[in-house]
Design a protein around this motif. Structure first.
Motif, mmCIF file in Angstrom:
data_model
loop_
_atom_site.group_PDB
_atom_site.id
_atom_site.type_symbol
_atom_site.label_atom_id
_atom_site.label_comp_id
_atom_site.label_asym_id
_atom_site.label_seq_id
_atom_site.Cartn_x
_atom_site.Cartn_y
_atom_site.Cartn_z
ATOM 1 N N GLY A 24 2.861 -4.255 2.996
ATOM 2 C CA GLY A 24 1.724 -3.355 3.009
ATOM 3 C C GLY A 24 2.089 -1.939 2.605
ATOM 4 N N HIS A 25 1.167 -1.265 1.915
ATOM 5 C CA HIS A 25 1.392 0.105 1.450
ATOM 6 C C HIS A 25 0.873 1.154 2.422
ATOM 7 N N PHE A 26 0.206 0.722 3.504
ATOM 8 C CA PHE A 26 -0.424 1.680 4.416
ATOM 9 C C PHE A 26 0.117 1.590 5.837
ATOM 10 N N ALA A 27 0.643 0.427 6.228
ATOM 11 C CA ALA A 27 1.212 0.246 7.561
ATOM 12 C C ALA A 27 2.450 -0.626 7.432
ATOM 13 N N GLU A 28 3.578 -0.177 7.966
ATOM 14 C CA GLU A 28 4.829 -0.880 7.720
ATOM 15 C C GLU A 28 4.876 -2.248 8.395
ATOM 16 N N GLY A 29 4.016 -2.505 9.384
ATOM 17 C CA GLY A 29 3.976 -3.812 10.025
ATOM 18 C C GLY A 29 3.125 -4.820 9.296
ATOM 19 N N THR A 30 2.460 -4.396 8.229
ATOM 20 C CA THR A 30 1.557 -5.271 7.489
ATOM 21 C C THR A 30 2.276 -5.931 6.318
ATOM 22 N N ALA A 31 2.003 -7.204 6.124
ATOM 23 C CA ALA A 31 2.518 -7.930 4.968
ATOM 24 C C ALA A 31 1.565 -9.075 4.654
ATOM 25 N N TYR A 32 1.616 -9.533 3.421
ATOM 26 C CA TYR A 32 0.808 -10.652 2.945
ATOM 27 C C TYR A 32 1.756 -11.696 2.364
ATOM 28 N N ALA A 33 1.378 -12.969 2.460
ATOM 29 C CA ALA A 33 2.229 -14.027 1.924
ATOM 30 C C ALA A 33 1.374 -15.146 1.341
ATOM 31 N N THR A 34 1.865 -15.727 0.256
ATOM 32 C CA THR A 34 1.245 -16.902 -0.343
ATOM 33 C C THR A 34 2.215 -18.070 -0.249
ATOM 34 N N PHE A 35 1.649 -19.283 -0.127
ATOM 35 C CA PHE A 35 2.446 -20.496 0.000
ATOM 36 C C PHE A 35 1.888 -21.558 -0.933
ATOM 37 N N ASP A 36 2.751 -22.489 -1.357
ATOM 38 C CA ASP A 36 2.357 -23.519 -2.323
ATOM 39 C C ASP A 36 2.929 -24.864 -1.885
ATOM 40 N N GLY A 37 2.038 -25.843 -1.641
ATOM 41 C CA GLY A 37 2.478 -27.179 -1.248
ATOM 42 C C GLY A 37 2.182 -28.246 -2.275
#
Length: 290
Positions: free
Chosen positions: A198-211
């Motif tokens: 995340g660019h606004f809060a250091e605890g934020t993140a996004y993830a993508t997964f592929d099965g």
């Protein structure tokens, strides 16, 4: 084949003669140095990464080599490179271990243990192939595939692997925490295709997964706001195709982008609803976004 460079526009159109080769092999990631546009980093299979100076053609291979007391490095066919936004000259590269360089790849330090499941049943390449072993490195498994350093705090680094692990360090690699076990509704060992810090809060993140390799065609996109302690799915029926990449806008945190096997999607409400970007953009796989 190879890594190529060309212009974004030319009077009369872009012709074949306007392109030039920067690197060999099959050709994968290519990044321009954030502080010197004359320098480009390119790579090919088995973790071969080079620094190229466009004006002179000078090229230097930067691949980290193991010490005699270390395990063999397992490089993904498409090994991830991450350029630090906070510290010019700093970059990351991943095998089953995460490496960091603070001098544009001239020297490397290993800043993690094995971050994969290290499942020996997924490391039998030399036992397959019949008369000749599978040795192109495309067969490598249990490898790092995604890296993201937080733009808010360079000590916060997220890593995703092709066997389902999301790992987090908050102290620059001194210690690591496996946080993917908290992802709801995600089958174990699902390939982590992308991570966005995340660019606004250091605890934020996004993830993508592929099965899709195991027949699971669902779209998996998640967000955490507490350093991976909890995760929320932000995939809705508006998204189609297995997901490759997620990006958070640099100005508006509620503006998100996702690239899937079937196109480019956008959300203006933090992932509550998604719309496909169509018009002149076709239904093609979107592997990365800048």
């Amino acid at each position: 084949n190879g890594s190529w460079m060309g212009p974004s526009q030319k009077p009369g159109g872009i012709a074949n003669r306007h392109w030039r080769v920067l690197g060999g092999g099959a050709g994968f990631w290519a990044f321009v140095d954030p502080t010197d546009p004359d320098i480009v980093y390119v790579e090919y299979q088995e973790g071969h990464i080079s620094r190229v100076r466009k004006s002179t053609g000078e090229s230097k291979e930067l691949k980290p080599y193991r010490r005699s007391d270390e395990a063999r490095y397992r490089w993904n066919w498409n090994s991830p490179i991450h350029m630090s936004a906070a510290n010019p000259g700093t970059m990351y590269f991943g095998s089953q271990f995460l490496f960091r360089s603070r001098d544009r790849g001239d020297t490397w330090e290993r800043i993690s243990p094995d971050l994969t499941t290290n499942d020996p049943l997924k490391q039998r390449q030399k036992e397959s192939g019949g008369l000749s072993i599978d040795n192109s490195s495309a067969e490598n498994h249990t490898t790092i595939f995604a890296i993201a350093e937080s733009p808010k705090d360079a000590n916060v680094v997220w890593v995703g692997t092709d066997d389902g692990n999301v790992q987090l360090t908050q102290d620059g690699g001194k210690s690591w925490t496996l946080v993917s076990r908290k992802v709801p509704g995600l089958p174990p060992n699902t390939w982590v295709t992308g991570i966005e810090a995340g660019h606004f809060a250091e605890g934020t993140a996004y993830a993508t997964f592929d099965g899709h390799q195991t027949g699971d065609m669902k779209t998996y996109v998640y967000r955490t706001a507490d350093f991976g302690k909890t995760w929320q799915s932000i995939a809705t029926p508006g998204l189609r195709g297995h997901a490759h990449v997620v990006r958070e806008d640099l100005v508006k945190p509620e503006l998100l982008y996702v690239g899937t096997e079937w196109g480019l999607y956008l959300s203006i409400d933090g992932g509550a609803q998604w719309s496909q970007i169509k018009g002149e953009f076709p239904n093609v796989a979107v592997r990365d976004l800048a």
